[in-house]
Design an enzyme around this catalytic site. Structure first.
Site, PDB file in Angstrom:
ATOM      1  N   ASP A   1       3.360 -33.765 -71.044  1.00  0.00           N
ATOM      2  CA  ASP A   1       4.125 -34.914 -70.545  1.00  0.00           C
ATOM      3  C   ASP A   1       4.093 -34.997 -69.013  1.00  0.00           C
ATOM      4  O   ASP A   1       4.818 -35.789 -68.412  1.00  0.00           O
ATOM      5  CB  ASP A   1       5.575 -34.886 -71.060  1.00  0.00           C
ATOM      6  CG  ASP A   1       6.360 -33.685 -70.568  1.00  0.00           C
ATOM      7  OD1 ASP A   1       5.834 -32.565 -70.616  1.00  0.00           O
ATOM      8  OD2 ASP A   1       7.516 -33.882 -70.121  1.00  0.00           O
ATOM      9  N   HIS A   2       3.195 -34.193 -68.392  1.00  0.00           N
ATOM     10  CA  HIS A   2       3.025 -34.226 -66.927  1.00  0.00           C
ATOM     11  C   HIS A   2       1.554 -34.378 -66.517  1.00  0.00           C
ATOM     12  O   HIS A   2       1.272 -34.937 -65.465  1.00  0.00           O
ATOM     13  CB  HIS A   2       3.636 -32.967 -66.296  1.00  0.00           C
ATOM     14  CG  HIS A   2       5.116 -32.913 -66.514  1.00  0.00           C
ATOM     15  ND1 HIS A   2       6.013 -33.357 -65.586  1.00  0.00           N
ATOM     16  CD2 HIS A   2       5.835 -32.541 -67.605  1.00  0.00           C
ATOM     17  CE1 HIS A   2       7.249 -33.247 -66.086  1.00  0.00           C
ATOM     18  NE2 HIS A   2       7.153 -32.750 -67.309  1.00  0.00           N
TER      19      HIS A   2
ATOM     20  N   HIS B   1      12.870 -35.839 -65.718  1.00  0.00           N
ATOM     21  CA  HIS B   1      13.475 -36.262 -66.990  1.00  0.00           C
ATOM     22  C   HIS B   1      14.888 -36.772 -66.776  1.00  0.00           C
ATOM     23  O   HIS B   1      15.597 -36.318 -65.881  1.00  0.00           O
ATOM     24  CB  HIS B   1      13.539 -35.088 -67.985  1.00  0.00           C
ATOM     25  CG  HIS B   1      12.210 -34.632 -68.491  1.00  0.00           C
ATOM     26  ND1 HIS B   1      11.632 -35.129 -69.636  1.00  0.00           N
ATOM     27  CD2 HIS B   1      11.350 -33.707 -68.004  1.00  0.00           C
ATOM     28  CE1 HIS B   1      10.464 -34.535 -69.834  1.00  0.00           C
ATOM     29  NE2 HIS B   1      10.265 -33.660 -68.848  1.00  0.00           N
TER      30      HIS B   1
ATOM     31  N   HIS C   1       9.638 -22.408 -65.040  1.00  0.00           N
ATOM     32  CA  HIS C   1       9.401 -23.273 -66.213  1.00  0.00           C
ATOM     33  C   HIS C   1       7.992 -23.000 -66.731  1.00  0.00           C
ATOM     34  O   HIS C   1       7.781 -22.783 -67.917  1.00  0.00           O
ATOM     35  CB  HIS C   1       9.588 -24.717 -65.778  1.00  0.00           C
ATOM     36  CG  HIS C   1       9.335 -25.735 -66.846  1.00  0.00           C
ATOM     37  ND1 HIS C   1      10.121 -25.884 -67.954  1.00  0.00           N
ATOM     38  CD2 HIS C   1       8.362 -26.687 -66.947  1.00  0.00           C
ATOM     39  CE1 HIS C   1       9.650 -26.871 -68.699  1.00  0.00           C
ATOM     40  NE2 HIS C   1       8.582 -27.371 -68.115  1.00  0.00           N
TER      41      HIS C   1
ATOM     42  N   ASP D   1       9.760 -30.287 -63.537  1.00  0.00           N
ATOM     43  CA  ASP D   1      10.736 -29.750 -64.497  1.00  0.00           C
ATOM     44  C   ASP D   1      11.388 -28.470 -63.979  1.00  0.00           C
ATOM     45  O   ASP D   1      11.811 -27.621 -64.772  1.00  0.00           O
ATOM     46  CB  ASP D   1      10.046 -29.448 -65.843  1.00  0.00           C
ATOM     47  CG  ASP D   1       9.694 -30.706 -66.620  1.00  0.00           C
ATOM     48  OD1 ASP D   1      10.063 -31.812 -66.194  1.00  0.00           O
ATOM     49  OD2 ASP D   1       9.031 -30.557 -67.669  1.00  0.00           O
TER      50      ASP D   1
ATOM     51  N   HIS E   1       2.087 -29.167 -68.354  1.00  0.00           N
ATOM     52  CA  HIS E   1       2.563 -29.668 -69.650  1.00  0.00           C
ATOM     53  C   HIS E   1       2.060 -31.079 -69.921  1.00  0.00           C
ATOM     54  O   HIS E   1       1.840 -31.869 -69.006  1.00  0.00           O
ATOM     55  CB  HIS E   1       4.095 -29.632 -69.704  1.00  0.00           C
ATOM     56  CG  HIS E   1       4.645 -28.262 -69.938  1.00  0.00           C
ATOM     57  ND1 HIS E   1       5.922 -27.908 -69.586  1.00  0.00           N
ATOM     58  CD2 HIS E   1       4.081 -27.156 -70.483  1.00  0.00           C
ATOM     59  CE1 HIS E   1       6.131 -26.638 -69.918  1.00  0.00           C
ATOM     60  NE2 HIS E   1       5.026 -26.155 -70.452  1.00  0.00           N
TER      61      HIS E   1
ATOM     62  N   HIS F   1       2.914 -29.582 -62.885  1.00  0.00           N
ATOM     63  CA  HIS F   1       2.571 -28.498 -63.821  1.00  0.00           C
ATOM     64  C   HIS F   1       1.763 -29.055 -64.975  1.00  0.00           C
ATOM     65  O   HIS F   1       1.551 -30.263 -65.063  1.00  0.00           O
ATOM     66  CB  HIS F   1       3.808 -27.715 -64.272  1.00  0.00           C
ATOM     67  CG  HIS F   1       4.800 -28.475 -65.110  1.00  0.00           C
ATOM     68  ND1 HIS F   1       5.495 -29.583 -64.652  1.00  0.00           N
ATOM     69  CD2 HIS F   1       5.249 -28.269 -66.386  1.00  0.00           C
ATOM     70  CE1 HIS F   1       6.310 -30.011 -65.603  1.00  0.00           C
ATOM     71  NE2 HIS F   1       6.173 -29.242 -66.665  1.00  0.00           N
TER      72      HIS F   1
HETATM   73 FE    FE Z   1       8.534 -32.319 -68.785  1.00  0.00          FE
HETATM   74 ZN    ZN Z   2       7.457 -29.250 -68.470  1.00  0.00          ZN
END
Ligand code: FE
Ligand code: ZN
Length: 255
Positions: free
Chosen positions: A60-61, A171, A114, A133, A58, A56
């Site tokens: 942090d991805h 995570h 998400h 996530d 985001h 996805h």
């Molecule tokens: Fe994440």
């Molecule tokens: Zn995420």
């Protein structure tokens, strides 16, 4: 079957994953949480990055997509229905597609909730799924964009995979998830035993990832909307699973 997965920490609580297919020599990073640890892991393994498989959009991805693509000239794979938010996307995939990764194949599962464009990569022959996530050990992703109905459908898709499927989530949230899980299913003996094991692993500095579909079905409250004791605790005895899931997710948001 033949894939090698190398897992390492990134940022404060993300995991990075390299997936290596030995016949072709292909190596993918699942998402790009942080460039330096990904490059360090590649150097440690002696692998060259050929693919980025995004779950996805985001940061942090997908935040390292452009840097890694410029450095390695690798192919970026992501959700067709979220292509505008996946930096550098080359290959657009959708639900049910089979992405050929050398001698291995990833089946694409659309798992919105998400985010609206979240996907999972299921390597069926290797019994491995990368869920980003969407599903966590004893948890599930926050509903930033999707509805409870969407997320419940997505989780049901993952629950339909074989129990021994190895689940790589993005995570290390497990100890916090465990504290919440115990409040909604305090009389689940499998959960209580698992919480002890999680505490033991974390105090030894060990990861709790990967997990498995079977273990999550037995202990993760977000997959246990059919559990009578969970329904009782959230005050929804006998109600539809999606309502029980939605209430459980809402309570976790306030926990
Ligand atoms: Fe994440
Ligand atoms: Zn995420």
């Amino acid at each position: 079957m033949s894939l090698e997965v190398h897992m390492f920490p990134c940022l404060s609580d993300n995991y990075g994953f390299l997936v290596h297919e030995p016949e072709s020599g292909f190596t993918a990073t699942i998402d790009t949480p942080e460039v330096e640890p990904i490059n360090a892991a590649l150097a440690e393994k002696g692998w060259k990055l050929t693919h980025i498989l995004n779950t996805h959009h985001h940061f942090d991805h997908a935040g390292g997509n452009e840097t890694l693509k410029a450095q390695w000239n690798c192919t970026v794979v992501g959700a067709d229905n979220d292509a505008a938010r996946i930096p550098g996307i080359d290959v657009r995939v959708a639900d049910g597609d089979r992405f050929e990764f050398g001698a291995a194949t990833a089946k694409i599962l659309e798992v919105p909730g998400h985010t609206t464009g979240h996907i999972a990569y299921y390597f069926e022959a290797d019994d491995i799924v990368f869920v980003g996530d969407t599903l966590f050990a004893l948890g599930c992703g926050r509903l930033f964009e999707g509805s409870p109905e969407q997320m419940w459908n997505s989780l049901q898709k993952l629950m339909a995979l074989p129990d021994d499927t190895v689940v790589y989530c993005a995570h290390e949230y497990t100890q916090a998830n465990a504290a919440f899980a115990m409040t909604v299913e305090p009389d689940n003996p499998a959960l209580a035993a698992r919480v002890e094991e999680i505490d033991r692993l974390r105090s030894a500095g060990q990861p709790t990832v990967p997990t498995s579909i079977g273990l999550e079905k037995a202990t993760n409250p977000f997959l246990r909307a059919e559990s009578e004791s969970l329904q009782r605790v959230v005050g929804l005895s006998g109600r539809a699973a999606v309502d029980v899931f939605a209430e459980t997710r809402r309570r976790k948001d306030d926990f």
